[in-house]
Scaffold this motif. Sequence first.
Motif, PDB file in Angstrom:
ATOM      1  N   GLN A  83      -1.317  -1.985  22.567  1.00 48.14           N
ATOM      2  CA  GLN A  83      -2.002  -0.703  22.389  1.00 48.14           C
ATOM      3  C   GLN A  83      -1.400   0.081  21.233  1.00 48.14           C
ATOM      4  O   GLN A  83      -2.122   0.695  20.446  1.00 48.14           O
ATOM      5  N   GLY A  84      -0.083   0.070  21.120  1.00 52.57           N
ATOM      6  CA  GLY A  84       0.558   0.759  20.001  1.00 52.57           C
ATOM      7  C   GLY A  84       0.386  -0.007  18.705  1.00 52.57           C
ATOM      8  O   GLY A  84       0.019   0.554  17.673  1.00 52.57           O
ATOM      9  N   TYR A  85       0.630  -1.309  18.763  1.00 57.89           N
ATOM     10  CA  TYR A  85       0.599  -2.151  17.566  1.00 57.89           C
ATOM     11  C   TYR A  85      -0.788  -2.169  16.936  1.00 57.89           C
ATOM     12  O   TYR A  85      -0.957  -1.901  15.742  1.00 57.89           O
ATOM     13  N   GLU A  86      -1.788  -2.468  17.772  1.00 60.20           N
ATOM     14  CA  GLU A  86      -3.154  -2.583  17.255  1.00 60.20           C
ATOM     15  C   GLU A  86      -3.664  -1.262  16.697  1.00 60.20           C
ATOM     16  O   GLU A  86      -4.389  -1.229  15.704  1.00 60.20           O
ATOM     17  N   ALA A  87      -3.303  -0.155  17.356  1.00 59.65           N
ATOM     18  CA  ALA A  87      -3.793   1.149  16.902  1.00 59.65           C
ATOM     19  C   ALA A  87      -3.297   1.446  15.489  1.00 59.65           C
ATOM     20  O   ALA A  87      -4.070   1.832  14.614  1.00 59.65           O
ATOM     21  N   VAL A  88      -1.997   1.226  15.261  1.00 60.53           N
ATOM     22  CA  VAL A  88      -1.435   1.491  13.932  1.00 60.53           C
ATOM     23  C   VAL A  88      -2.020   0.510  12.907  1.00 60.53           C
ATOM     24  O   VAL A  88      -2.466   0.899  11.827  1.00 60.53           O
ATOM     25  N   ASP A  89      -2.057  -0.742  13.295  1.00 58.83           N
ATOM     26  CA  ASP A  89      -2.539  -1.767  12.369  1.00 58.83           C
ATOM     27  C   ASP A  89      -4.009  -1.547  12.007  1.00 58.83           C
ATOM     28  O   ASP A  89      -4.416  -1.728  10.864  1.00 58.83           O
ATOM     29  N   LEU A  90      -4.779  -1.108  13.007  1.00 62.57           N
ATOM     30  CA  LEU A  90      -6.196  -0.899  12.757  1.00 62.57           C
ATOM     31  C   LEU A  90      -6.436   0.310  11.853  1.00 62.57           C
ATOM     32  O   LEU A  90      -7.334   0.292  11.001  1.00 62.57           O
ATOM     33  N   ASN A 124      -9.140  -1.220   4.023  1.00 66.67           N
ATOM     34  CA  ASN A 124     -10.245  -2.155   3.873  1.00 66.67           C
ATOM     35  C   ASN A 124     -11.514  -1.684   4.583  1.00 66.67           C
ATOM     36  O   ASN A 124     -12.457  -2.436   4.740  1.00 66.67           O
ATOM     37  N   ALA A 125     -11.491  -0.428   5.120  1.00 65.91           N
ATOM     38  CA  ALA A 125     -12.612   0.144   5.870  1.00 65.91           C
ATOM     39  C   ALA A 125     -13.042  -0.740   7.036  1.00 65.91           C
ATOM     40  O   ALA A 125     -14.210  -0.805   7.392  1.00 65.91           O
ATOM     41  N   ASP A 126     -12.072  -1.408   7.628  1.00 59.62           N
ATOM     42  CA  ASP A 126     -12.388  -2.277   8.771  1.00 59.62           C
ATOM     43  C   ASP A 126     -12.476  -1.472  10.066  1.00 59.62           C
ATOM     44  O   ASP A 126     -11.780  -0.488  10.261  1.00 59.62           O
ATOM     45  N   THR A 172       0.853  -1.198   0.000  1.00 62.95           N
ATOM     46  CA  THR A 172       0.000   0.000   0.000  1.00 62.95           C
ATOM     47  C   THR A 172       0.885   1.244   0.000  1.00 62.95           C
ATOM     48  O   THR A 172       2.042   1.164   0.372  1.00 62.95           O
ATOM     49  N   PRO A 173       0.329   2.420  -0.425  1.00 64.00           N
ATOM     50  CA  PRO A 173       1.137   3.643  -0.415  1.00 64.00           C
ATOM     51  C   PRO A 173       1.649   3.957   0.987  1.00 64.00           C
ATOM     52  O   PRO A 173       1.097   3.488   1.972  1.00 64.00           O
TER      53      PRO A 173
END
Lengths: 351, 339
Positions: free
Chosen positions: B291-298, B305-307, B53-54
């Motif tokens: 908390q850091g990982y999930e926030a960025v990944d989400l 993917n508009a998840d 992704t960009p």
Amino acid sequence: MTTAAPPAEDSPARDERLLPASPVKRLLGRPELGSVVGALAVFVFFAAVAVGFLRAASLGTVLYAASTIGIMAVPVALLMIGGEFDLSAGVLVTTSALVSSMFSYRMTANVWVGIGVSLLVTLAIGAFNGLMLTRTGLPSFIITLGTFLMLTGLNLGLTKLISGTVSTKTIADMEGFDSARALFASEVTVGGATLKVTILWWFALVAVATWVLLRTRFGNWIFAAGGNADAARAVGVPVRRTKTGLYMAVGLCAWISGQHLLFSFDVVQSGEGVGNELIYIIAAVIGGCLITGGYGSAIGAAVGAFIFGMTSKGIVYAEWNPDWFKFFLGAMLLLATLLNAWVRKRAEATP
Amino acid sequence: MARVRTGIRVLGVVLAGVLGVSLTACSATGGKRAEDARKAAAAAAEGRAAVNTPRWTIAMVTHSGDGDTFWDIVQQGARQAAAKDNINFLYAHSDEGQQQAQLVDSYVDKRVDGLIVTLAKPDALKASVARAVAAGIPVITVNSGSEQSKAFGALTHIGQDETVAGEAVGDELDRRGHKKALCVLHEQGNVGHEQRCAGVAETFDGTLQNLYVDGTNMPDVQASIEAKLQADKAIDAVVTLGAPFADAAVQAKRTAGSAAEIDTFDLNAKVVTALRDGTLGFAVDQQPYLQGYEAVDLLWLHRYNADVLGGGRPVLTGPQILTRKDAATLAPYTERGTR
């Protein structure tokens, strides 16, 4: 301005300024008298209201709390008598611990090597403060505020750079740790009270500082430099060297204090120490050092630290509502200082 | 001047001497060399998969003070997710509400592609978060502010509910049969700390007392806990709210001659060692890395993917109660600073 120098020898000229003072008057003229009365008042107060305050074990705890402040209050008091401030003293303690720990760790050196490097670094920072002050003529408030901010940033930045996290790694398994711990963070149990070695360091520093102030030429220079720097310079006192020496004394004590921090907790947090510089200054002021310089004593600073230790821990022994902790602390400190000032005024009024 | 120069020369000679000695006076145990040896031994091939992704920019603004171990781990998580997701990750922090809001504003001005914010001081940040949402920047709140997150227009909240975490501690204390516990708060006026202790008091069947200590002064922390344990011999459990304070509590317990069990919130390498040795009873982990990982990944998932995760409810990263049996598994992770 009164100095705490010993009274002059009897001279045949019988100048009335040189008459020997009565012992009572001499006692009342001591800078630490007010704080001693204040300390007694605080002690009696907590002995009355706090259950368990008088136990031997509690005394050991109070003395420990007082000693960690007291070790730094000694050079800070001398500096204040010499007419200057040091706002970097609190974080310098953390710097000292960080340097020892990280140097030993990175170099995989015997921890005593790190301790030696740390001493050089703290002395150099003290010398830097002193040289900046005396060369630029800027107020010590600005110079040491700059050092305070720089050290705060360096503590964090370098620790992160070197160890990858914001606290140091453990050095407890390295050579030399046990002997260093014995010197800086050991303890003995006497009659149910656990006495930390910092108490010894503290008492020794107070004794040395008192001797220097009252019995040596350097002590006279300190009073002279703080009382009136221009007049002192005119009579040949090396004011610049005196002040630089005082800043290096702060560095030396910060080193002792920092090594205690390192060897008693093993891992050092890089963000610690901020705000402690004010506590050291408060202890010196309660102990009778004038903020304007030229007057005060090392024993007074020790009593000031003791009042601080008693108050902060006495509140815990008294089991007061913790929401009011800081208020009680502030009120006790203010009362002690007022009592101190009142006693001194009475003493000066006594014929 | 000459004297100064001589002084500097002497200092230089001494320094050179010490450095010289340091090369010979090496420690045969511990230190960096041992760490390098461990790393070399565990040198497994680590591949890094990057998405195609960009390169989006995501900024994180927290209420952390300088040099806080906990936030360091949150950042580690965020940075590793960013590396994986081809994200340009920016981080800023201030423990002053107003300054934190200004930092959020400046990232909104930069038009970042996603924003991660902590709401420890929700009122101070309300306007800034609204500005971000109005500018079309997706916001995820982490760590604190689960109550306000939705109302402020954030996608979701990732963190630990402090009250729930406290309640878990209260239950664990009951299970271990404690009667009188001490809750040690190292920051007076921190809402999260108050909620934790209140949560403990909620489920704990015995009595709970709060003790405030000065978190920036470790000897003072130790002496205060020591004084409290001497004053009240009935205390049989001490709960500290941060990992570094657990060690101070252990020492205070020893010098006060108390038999109390020491338990703590949060982890570090020392806590794990102490859990293994049995000097600590249990630790409560809210998994800051997540908390850091999930926030960025989400945020990446949302953009790609508009998840959305959590279905409108906070996604909890804790509490996870850790005891002696978990210590061996956790040791390498705390060592590298991700747990």
